[in-house]
Structures are given as C-alpha cells and as structure tokens.
Scaffold this motif. Sequence first.
Motif, PDB file in Angstrom:
ATOM      1  N   UNK A  89      33.710  19.096-111.863  1.00  0.00           N
ATOM      2  CA  UNK A  89      33.578  19.773-110.783  1.00  0.00           C
ATOM      3  C   UNK A  89      32.105  21.082-111.054  1.00  0.00           C
ATOM      4  N   UNK A  90      32.005  20.956-112.526  1.00  0.00           N
ATOM      5  CA  UNK A  90      31.227  22.365-113.068  1.00  0.00           C
ATOM      6  C   UNK A  90      29.583  21.148-112.062  1.00  0.00           C
ATOM      7  N   UNK A  91      30.095  20.439-113.029  1.00  0.00           N
ATOM      8  CA  UNK A  91      28.508  19.940-112.247  1.00  0.00           C
ATOM      9  C   UNK A  91      27.634  19.325-111.042  1.00  0.00           C
ATOM     10  N   UNK A  92      28.793  19.257-110.534  1.00  0.00           N
ATOM     11  CA  UNK A  92      28.623  18.779-108.923  1.00  0.00           C
ATOM     12  C   UNK A  92      27.771  19.449-108.106  1.00  0.00           C
ATOM     13  N   UNK A  93      27.146  18.828-107.000  1.00  0.00           N
ATOM     14  CA  UNK A  93      26.821  19.693-105.935  1.00  0.00           C
ATOM     15  C   UNK A  93      26.829  18.524-104.568  1.00  0.00           C
ATOM     16  N   UNK A  94      26.066  19.294-103.512  1.00  0.00           N
ATOM     17  CA  UNK A  94      27.226  17.892-102.221  1.00  0.00           C
ATOM     18  C   UNK A  94      25.447  17.340-101.613  1.00  0.00           C
ATOM     19  N   UNK A  95      25.868  16.141-101.524  1.00  0.00           N
ATOM     20  CA  UNK A  95      24.838  15.916-101.431  1.00  0.00           C
ATOM     21  C   UNK A  95      24.638  15.353 -99.305  1.00  0.00           C
ATOM     22  N   UNK A  96      25.747  15.762 -98.707  1.00  0.00           N
ATOM     23  CA  UNK A  96      25.307  15.556 -97.162  1.00  0.00           C
ATOM     24  C   UNK A  96      26.066  16.072 -96.401  1.00  0.00           C
ATOM     25  N   UNK A  97      26.554  16.221 -95.729  1.00  0.00           N
ATOM     26  CA  UNK A  97      27.796  16.480 -94.234  1.00  0.00           C
ATOM     27  C   UNK A  97      29.075  15.766 -94.831  1.00  0.00           C
ATOM     28  N   UNK A  98      29.083  14.623 -95.343  1.00  0.00           N
ATOM     29  CA  UNK A  98      30.304  13.647 -95.258  1.00  0.00           C
ATOM     30  C   UNK A  98      30.862  13.577 -96.500  1.00  0.00           C
ATOM     31  N   UNK A  99      30.199  15.257 -97.126  1.00  0.00           N
ATOM     32  CA  UNK A  99      30.352  15.183 -98.666  1.00  0.00           C
ATOM     33  C   UNK A  99      32.021  16.058 -99.066  1.00  0.00           C
ATOM     34  N   UNK A 100      32.980  15.480 -99.798  1.00  0.00           N
ATOM     35  CA  UNK A 100      34.099  15.720 -99.740  1.00  0.00           C
ATOM     36  C   UNK A 100      35.020  15.841-101.110  1.00  0.00           C
ATOM     37  N   UNK A 101      35.341  17.020-101.942  1.00  0.00           N
ATOM     38  CA  UNK A 101      35.935  16.933-103.375  1.00  0.00           C
ATOM     39  C   UNK A 101      36.576  15.731-103.370  1.00  0.00           C
ATOM     40  N   UNK A 102      36.606  15.255-104.588  1.00  0.00           N
ATOM     41  CA  UNK A 102      37.532  14.191-104.846  1.00  0.00           C
ATOM     42  C   UNK A 102      38.508  14.826-106.160  1.00  0.00           C
ATOM     43  N   UNK A 103      39.567  14.311-106.535  1.00  0.00           N
ATOM     44  CA  UNK A 103      40.551  14.195-107.033  1.00  0.00           C
ATOM     45  C   UNK A 103      39.446  14.632-108.581  1.00  0.00           C
ATOM     46  N   UNK A 104      38.802  13.202-109.153  1.00  0.00           N
ATOM     47  CA  UNK A 104      37.930  12.985-110.463  1.00  0.00           C
ATOM     48  C   UNK A 104      37.177  14.851-110.755  1.00  0.00           C
ATOM     49  N   UNK A 105      37.044  15.380-109.371  1.00  0.00           N
ATOM     50  CA  UNK A 105      35.998  16.541-110.302  1.00  0.00           C
ATOM     51  C   UNK A 105      37.459  17.303-111.247  1.00  0.00           C
ATOM     52  N   UNK A 106      38.414  17.883-110.977  1.00  0.00           N
ATOM     53  CA  UNK A 106      39.698  17.750-112.285  1.00  0.00           C
ATOM     54  C   UNK A 106      39.103  17.459-113.712  1.00  0.00           C
ATOM     55  N   UNK A 107      38.174  16.266-114.192  1.00  0.00           N
ATOM     56  CA  UNK A 107      38.391  15.154-114.874  1.00  0.00           C
ATOM     57  C   UNK A 107      37.609  16.174-116.172  1.00  0.00           C
TER      58      UNK A 107
END
Length: 494
Positions: free
Chosen positions: A308-326
């Motif tokens: 989650x520290x290196x990801x940024x949204x790429x559109x208006x339909x982007x919603x955080x996933x559980x994998x962000x905590x990996x």
Amino acid sequence: MSPPLNPAKTFGGGPIPRTLFSSLLQPTFKSPSSLFLSNGRIPHALRIASKLNTSQDSKSRALPDDNNSKKKKRIVVFGSAPPVSEESNGVAGNGGGKRAPAGVPLRGFFKRVPKKVLAALSNLPLAIGEMFIIAALMALGTVIDQGEAPDHYFQKYPEENPVFGFVTWKWVLGLGFDHMFTSPVFLCMLVLLAASLMACTYTTQIPLVKVARRWSFMNSIEAIRKQEFGESLPRASIQDLGIILMGAGYEVFVKGPSLYAFKGMAGRFAPIGVHLAMLLIMAGGTLSATGSFRGSVTVPQGLNFVVGDVMSPNGFLSFPAQAFNTEVHVNRFYMDYYDGGEVSQFFTDISLFSLDGKEVMRKTIRVNDPLRYGGLTIYQTDWGFSALQISKNGEGPFNLAMAPLQTNGDKKLFGTFLPIGNTDSSNVKGISMLARDLQSIVLYDQEGKFAGVRRPSSKLPIEIDGMKIVIEDAIGSTGLDLKVTTIEYLLLCG
C-alpha cells in the motif's frame, strides 16, 4: 440404399404432375440459401448414410387447388425450425403463432431511445470515424511519455517553443494526455463507439437475422414459376432429393408433399459476434484502466516494503484491496549473462507476508513471469546496483552506495568512491570503482589511473595507493512494477 422407386405411382389418383425445384426466399441478400420442393420422384436409388427429419403425418396431400387455397393450414416443422403457417397466396411467413419475446430488457431500453438518435449512432461513416480517432489517440499515447511528473512536461513541451507551433504542456496536462488511456477524451470516444456498435446491432443486424429465419412454403405452381430460378424434375422423389441436399450441407425439413432446405444461417450471426467481441474488449480495457492501482519500486536485496505504500490509484473506479496490507521481502536478486558478458535475464526471490508476519507465498519471478496473489500482480521490470561491499586493510566490510552515472546509449553504468585521507578537505581524493553489472568491478587509483578488475566474492585483494582492497560482494536492487485491478480482485474474492 433407398427403396425401389415406383414410376407408376400417381399423385392424388391422377398422373404425376411436373415437380418444380426453386429458391424459397428471394430477399435482397443471397444467404442463407433456401430451397423449396414439392412432391415427385427421381428414377434412381442413392447410398447416403443420413437421417432425414420427416413429419409423422402419413396423409400426404397434393398441391391445393383454388378452392382449398383460401384455407389457412398450420404446418408442423420438426428439428430446430421455427413454426410457419401457409396462407392463401402460397407464401407463409412466421406469423400466426405467438413468439416468446427475446432480449426484452435490451429491446425495452432501445425502444425508449428516439429513432433519429439510433439512426445517427448506427451510421457506418460515424463508426469508422470513431475508430480512426481512437487509433490516433492510441498512437499519440505512444509518442507522449505517460505517467511522468508535471515537471517533465513543463520541460518537454514549453510554452516558449511549442511542438508543431501549438502543442504545449497546457494541452498535454489539460486534456489528460499524460495518462492517455484513462483521459476523458479517450474514454468518451470508447463510449461513443460502443453506443454505435449496439445501435447498429439493434437496428440492422438483428432484423437481418429475423428476416433470414422467415420461411415461405409455396403451394401454388404459379408462385413457384415466378421465382428467379426454377427447375422441373419429372418423376422426382421428395425424400431422395432431401437426402441429396443433406449430403450437400443443407438442413432439410419435410412436411407431406413439401420440402424446405436451407444453409448459411450461421453467417448471419457473424456481425453480431464481432460487435459483441469488440464491446467486451473495450469494456475489459476500460475497467482495467480506470479501476486499478499501480506502483513502481526499486528495492535492494534483503529489504522489504508494504504494498500500500507504493501504490497510487489509476482511475475513478479504483478501490483499495486487501493485498495493500501485504509486506514484500526481497530474499535475493541475481542475474544471468550471455557468453559475451551482456545481461540475459534477472531474477528476484520474493516472499509475501501477512500482517501477523506469516509467509503466505514465495516465488522467484523474472521478466514475463510475474507473481500473482489475491488480485496483486508483481512484475520484474528492471534492475540496479545498490551497494558495493568491501574490506580495507582487513577492516570491514563496509557498504559503499553505488550511484547510476549518465552515459551515452542504453547501457547501465554505476560508480562509487572510497575517500582516502582527510574527508573534511575541499579536495578529497580516493579510489574510484565502476561497474556495468554485478559480475565485475573496475578500480582506479586516486590519480584516476586504471588499477585492476576484481569479481565480487572472489576474495582476491588488490593493492592501491598502499591500501589492500577486497571486493566482498555486489548488492543488486530489483525494479518491480505492481498492479492491483479492482475487478480482478472482486472476482477472486467473490
């Protein structure tokens, strides 16, 4: 073999009439091919292993006379054929029976759209123009650097010197061409093309299929003679002709003294299939572009990071996933080389850890072989030289950070510096070390003269300016691209 033919058999108690062989339908298009036959026989037997769809009605009737032609009769057709009815003029459409409504939601939607709008959207030149514009935007997206910082566009497209006399950073950033495939212009063109495809399918392709499925059983000799093509077959047999047509690839249906044969119906569904495929491709590409998170990171061997520290949204339909905590840990990074010394492939041994510190997955990735876990995809895209581990006069080891150096061409070059003497002086001298990859290090003394080459982990010392230097290890860094697609994550979790 077919049963023996009986030339003396009569039709309705009288002499056998001449049988006409004719095309059933004569619409503006030539396919599917349709044939209509009335009763008769041919004077030879056939050997064809085929099954003929025949009616169970044992009462074959002659062609109706003028008195019977006014009566409507219901014909039962076996197989996959739709029901048809015979009318007084000898031509039957598909009316008379109730048809189950097909595509009610879609039909109801299009019925609420004005006909002028549907006609405009289904215009072929408009659709071709939309595809050309989309192709031009995609080509432009390959020319303009995508996803760079605003400063990059300020420098490359300055207002003082516009490209082509008018293209400046205001055009690029204002229209969203720095992320072309999620820009409003590109998405609007995709929506417009999708609307044109659906309108064309509803107003043109589906009606053509319906027309192609209408059968006309002709019962009068006059109606058959009016067809463009006709042939007389004295003493012919409906059953034998049906077997011949089945061998030629026709679908054959028989009702009493009448036979109907057709082929080429599948070709009518081809344009609808093409339109549906295009719509699915555009929908998938749009959802992937507007509903995803992306990130890039360069990680030295032995270190870790949280997704989650290196990801940024790429559109208006982007919603955080559980994998962000990996948590991602780079266990090892290494490379393979060609015989000439060039890098052929690079690998990263990666472990994924949950929040409680449990390893949930481990894999060695390489180019074109990513890691996939819970909607998260990690690609191997680049490599770097993080640090050089050395010993000096038996002390150490010390880690010297390697910095990328500006070079001409696409080859990488990294360098570091080991200071000697007073490091607070304004004129610091030391030993320079250069490397193009992780397999060999070139060393220069404090005068800039070549001193020698050593391989990491060779443990062979080299003496430079009175110091004994040992190259202990070369620590590489891996370049990773990460992607989380919201739709893919929802499908996996669902």
